[in-house]
Design a protein around this motif. Structure first.
Motif, PDB file in Angstrom:
ATOM      1  N   MET A 115       0.851  -1.186   0.000  1.00  0.00           N
ATOM      2  CA  MET A 115       0.000   0.000   0.000  1.00  0.00           C
ATOM      3  C   MET A 115       0.887   1.237   0.000  1.00  0.00           C
ATOM      4  O   MET A 115       1.778   1.385   0.839  1.00  0.00           O
ATOM      5  N   LEU A 116       0.661   2.133  -0.963  1.00  0.00           N
ATOM      6  CA  LEU A 116       1.432   3.365  -1.092  1.00  0.00           C
ATOM      7  C   LEU A 116       0.518   4.561  -0.858  1.00  0.00           C
ATOM      8  O   LEU A 116      -0.616   4.597  -1.349  1.00  0.00           O
ATOM      9  N   LEU A 117       0.993   5.530  -0.113  1.00  0.00           N
ATOM     10  CA  LEU A 117       0.265   6.774   0.115  1.00  0.00           C
ATOM     11  C   LEU A 117       1.206   7.938  -0.148  1.00  0.00           C
ATOM     12  O   LEU A 117       2.332   7.957   0.345  1.00  0.00           O
ATOM     13  N   ARG A 118       0.733   8.898  -0.921  1.00  0.00           N
ATOM     14  CA  ARG A 118       1.519  10.106  -1.203  1.00  0.00           C
ATOM     15  C   ARG A 118       0.682  11.308  -0.833  1.00  0.00           C
ATOM     16  O   ARG A 118      -0.457  11.441  -1.272  1.00  0.00           O
ATOM     17  N   MET A 119       1.257  12.215  -0.033  1.00  0.00           N
ATOM     18  CA  MET A 119       0.493  13.320   0.528  1.00  0.00           C
ATOM     19  C   MET A 119       1.357  14.571   0.584  1.00  0.00           C
ATOM     20  O   MET A 119       2.581  14.493   0.391  1.00  0.00           O
ATOM     21  N   ASP A 158      10.014   8.528   0.980  1.00  0.00           N
ATOM     22  CA  ASP A 158      10.619   9.842   0.841  1.00  0.00           C
ATOM     23  C   ASP A 158       9.818  10.795   1.720  1.00  0.00           C
ATOM     24  O   ASP A 158       9.029  10.366   2.561  1.00  0.00           O
ATOM     25  N   HIS A 159      10.028  12.111   1.529  1.00  0.00           N
ATOM     26  CA  HIS A 159       9.402  13.087   2.420  1.00  0.00           C
ATOM     27  C   HIS A 159       7.899  13.227   2.203  1.00  0.00           C
ATOM     28  O   HIS A 159       7.238  13.948   2.958  1.00  0.00           O
ATOM     29  N   ARG A 160       7.346  12.525   1.199  1.00  0.00           N
ATOM     30  CA  ARG A 160       5.902  12.606   0.957  1.00  0.00           C
ATOM     31  C   ARG A 160       5.227  11.255   0.801  1.00  0.00           C
ATOM     32  O   ARG A 160       4.005  11.197   0.667  1.00  0.00           O
ATOM     33  N   THR A 161       5.973  10.172   0.814  1.00  0.00           N
ATOM     34  CA  THR A 161       5.423   8.864   0.470  1.00  0.00           C
ATOM     35  C   THR A 161       5.591   7.877   1.616  1.00  0.00           C
ATOM     36  O   THR A 161       6.696   7.707   2.149  1.00  0.00           O
ATOM     37  N   LEU A 162       4.486   7.221   1.973  1.00  0.00           N
ATOM     38  CA  LEU A 162       4.467   6.155   2.967  1.00  0.00           C
ATOM     39  C   LEU A 162       4.110   4.846   2.283  1.00  0.00           C
ATOM     40  O   LEU A 162       3.488   4.839   1.214  1.00  0.00           O
ATOM     41  N   ALA A 163       4.478   3.751   2.911  1.00  0.00           N
ATOM     42  CA  ALA A 163       4.133   2.433   2.379  1.00  0.00           C
ATOM     43  C   ALA A 163       3.941   1.484   3.544  1.00  0.00           C
ATOM     44  O   ALA A 163       4.477   1.691   4.640  1.00  0.00           O
ATOM     45  N   THR A 164       3.161   0.433   3.308  1.00  0.00           N
ATOM     46  CA  THR A 164       3.000  -0.630   4.285  1.00  0.00           C
ATOM     47  C   THR A 164       2.749  -1.939   3.562  1.00  0.00           C
ATOM     48  O   THR A 164       2.143  -1.964   2.480  1.00  0.00           O
ATOM     49  N   LEU A 165       3.261  -3.023   4.119  1.00  0.00           N
ATOM     50  CA  LEU A 165       3.066  -4.355   3.565  1.00  0.00           C
ATOM     51  C   LEU A 165       1.848  -5.001   4.212  1.00  0.00           C
ATOM     52  O   LEU A 165       1.748  -5.059   5.443  1.00  0.00           O
ATOM     53  N   LEU A 166       0.915  -5.474   3.385  1.00  0.00           N
ATOM     54  CA  LEU A 166      -0.315  -6.090   3.872  1.00  0.00           C
ATOM     55  C   LEU A 166      -0.330  -7.553   3.461  1.00  0.00           C
ATOM     56  O   LEU A 166      -0.168  -7.880   2.275  1.00  0.00           O
ATOM     57  N   LEU A 167      -0.522  -8.437   4.416  1.00  0.00           N
ATOM     58  CA  LEU A 167      -0.575  -9.872   4.160  1.00  0.00           C
ATOM     59  C   LEU A 167      -1.948 -10.396   4.560  1.00  0.00           C
ATOM     60  O   LEU A 167      -2.436 -10.109   5.654  1.00  0.00           O
ATOM     61  N   SER A 168      -2.571 -11.149   3.665  1.00  0.00           N
ATOM     62  CA  SER A 168      -3.907 -11.704   3.910  1.00  0.00           C
ATOM     63  C   SER A 168      -3.938 -13.146   3.434  1.00  0.00           C
ATOM     64  O   SER A 168      -3.107 -13.578   2.629  1.00  0.00           O
ATOM     65  N   ASN A 210      -6.509  12.160   2.729  1.00  0.00           N
ATOM     66  CA  ASN A 210      -6.498  13.209   1.710  1.00  0.00           C
ATOM     67  C   ASN A 210      -5.179  13.076   0.955  1.00  0.00           C
ATOM     68  O   ASN A 210      -4.314  13.937   0.996  1.00  0.00           O
ATOM     69  N   ALA A 211      -5.036  11.940   0.303  1.00  0.00           N
ATOM     70  CA  ALA A 211      -3.770  11.585  -0.325  1.00  0.00           C
ATOM     71  C   ALA A 211      -4.036  10.619  -1.464  1.00  0.00           C
ATOM     72  O   ALA A 211      -5.113  10.045  -1.585  1.00  0.00           O
ATOM     73  N   GLU A 212      -3.021  10.456  -2.306  1.00  0.00           N
ATOM     74  CA  GLU A 212      -3.092   9.454  -3.360  1.00  0.00           C
ATOM     75  C   GLU A 212      -2.775   8.091  -2.757  1.00  0.00           C
ATOM     76  O   GLU A 212      -1.819   7.945  -1.999  1.00  0.00           O
ATOM     77  N   VAL A 213      -3.576   7.108  -3.099  1.00  0.00           N
ATOM     78  CA  VAL A 213      -3.409   5.767  -2.539  1.00  0.00           C
ATOM     79  C   VAL A 213      -3.327   4.770  -3.689  1.00  0.00           C
ATOM     80  O   VAL A 213      -4.068   4.881  -4.679  1.00  0.00           O
ATOM     81  N   ARG A 214      -2.420   3.813  -3.565  1.00  0.00           N
ATOM     82  CA  ARG A 214      -2.303   2.761  -4.574  1.00  0.00           C
ATOM     83  C   ARG A 214      -1.966   1.455  -3.868  1.00  0.00           C
ATOM     84  O   ARG A 214      -1.166   1.432  -2.930  1.00  0.00           O
ATOM     85  N   PHE A 215      -2.597   0.386  -4.324  1.00  0.00           N
ATOM     86  CA  PHE A 215      -2.312  -0.954  -3.831  1.00  0.00           C
ATOM     87  C   PHE A 215      -1.687  -1.757  -4.968  1.00  0.00           C
ATOM     88  O   PHE A 215      -2.248  -1.809  -6.071  1.00  0.00           O
ATOM     89  N   VAL A 216      -0.547  -2.369  -4.706  1.00  0.00           N
ATOM     90  CA  VAL A 216       0.185  -3.128  -5.724  1.00  0.00           C
ATOM     91  C   VAL A 216       0.485  -4.507  -5.156  1.00  0.00           C
ATOM     92  O   VAL A 216       1.032  -4.632  -4.051  1.00  0.00           O
ATOM     93  N   LEU A 273      11.775  -1.252  -6.111  1.00  0.00           N
ATOM     94  CA  LEU A 273      11.152  -0.223  -5.276  1.00  0.00           C
ATOM     95  C   LEU A 273      11.388   1.172  -5.841  1.00  0.00           C
ATOM     96  O   LEU A 273      10.500   2.028  -5.797  1.00  0.00           O
ATOM     97  N   ASP A 274      12.571   1.423  -6.403  1.00  0.00           N
ATOM     98  CA  ASP A 274      12.861   2.746  -6.967  1.00  0.00           C
ATOM     99  C   ASP A 274      11.931   3.052  -8.134  1.00  0.00           C
ATOM    100  O   ASP A 274      11.396   4.166  -8.248  1.00  0.00           O
TER     101      ASP A 274
END
Length: 291
Positions: free
Chosen positions: A192-196, A222-232, A252-258, A266-267
């Protein structure tokens, strides 16, 4: 000795130095010297307060530039009263700071030493310069010696004390491990990626860390992007997990699930996400006709 006790002792020393500077400011007669001493004490108190929260300090602002300017101001405004403070320069050069701040501090040290020439006389000025120069070289050598350990500290895996927020270097290692785990155990894994905006980064990071499970880590790319690993266990559980996170975050951010099997590097993923581009999918090899 645990780090928390070292931090406590360091904080106590900084507060003691700040109180000493306040006393010197009270005894100082010129208003300019008193003001500079008060500013120096405020710098020490703020440093002591943020000692464990250094992630809130803007990395683009050279925090160690302020004491050099304050020391130079004291020696230039009232050299006859603060002449002994000239010997603080070697200690300041040992502090972590950018190269251009080191150069500026060396220049200010030379300027203040020259400013004391009329007060000390020729012989004492030359002698103090011959002693000050080796001490400053030792300070610079100590600064260079600590560079590798400081670089490692800046890229430490856990970024914030008390929060499961980790660096992008740790995410690269975790991606390889979790991809192998997903293939081996047949579980569903996704990133899960979030950019704000910058101003919302740390509140969003704290909220994301609060909503994730104990076995899930969050990462700062980076200074605007968070990520988390989700396991199901399966796709259905993964969909429910995504909806629960989005409902709790209300981002209130862009969200993407990959999906993890679609993450190449990752880069590349971070770069395409920052430019609002979908990650290019790997193309299957084309078969060459026989003959």
């Amino acid at each position: 000795m645990q780090s928390k006790y070292k931090v406590g002792l360091m904080r106590l020393n900084l507060w003691a130095a700040a109180l000493l500077l306040i006393l010197l400011a009270y005894l100082a007669e010129p208003l300019s010297s008193a003001l500079l001493l008060v500013l120096a004490s405020v710098w020490l108190m703020v440093t002591a307060s943020l000692l464990e929260l250094s992630y809130r300090r803007p990395p683009t602002v050279p925090w160690q530039l302020l004491p050099s300017l304050l020391l130079a101001g004291l020696l230039l405004v009232e050299p006859e009263r603060h002449a002994l403070w000239l010997w603080v320069w070697p200690a300041l050069l040992m502090l972590p700071q950018p190269g251009w701040v080191l150069a500026l501090s060396c220049g200010l040290a030379g300027l203040t030493w020259w400013r004391l020439a009329d007060l000390l006389g020729i012989e004492q000025t030359l002698f103090s310069g011959l002693v000050l120069l080796p001490l400053m070289l030792l300070g610079l050598a100590r600064n260079r010696y600590l560079l590798p350990s400081r670089a490692g500290a800046r890229q430490r895996m856990r970024l914030v004390p008390g929060l499961p927020l980790w660096s992008s270097q740790q995410l690269s290692a975790d991606l390889r491990r979790e991809r192998a785990r997903c293939r081996r155990e047949g579980v569903h894994g996704e990133l899960m990626l979030l950019r704000m905006p910058r101003g919302k980064f740390w509140p969003m990071a704290q909220e994301l860390c609060r909503l994730t499970h104990d076995f899930e880590n969050c990462y700062r790319l980076d200074h605007r992007t968070l990520a988390t690993l989700l396991l199901s266990r399966n796709d259905g559980q993964a969909k429910a997990r995504r909806q629960a996170l989005l409902k709790g975050l209300r981002p209130n951010a862009e969200v993407r699930f990959v999906a993890l099997d679609q993450v190449s590097t990752l880069d590349d993923l971070t770069r395409h996400f920052a430019h609002h581009q979908p990650q290019p999918q790997p193309q299957p090899p084309t078969e060459r006709p026989n003959g």
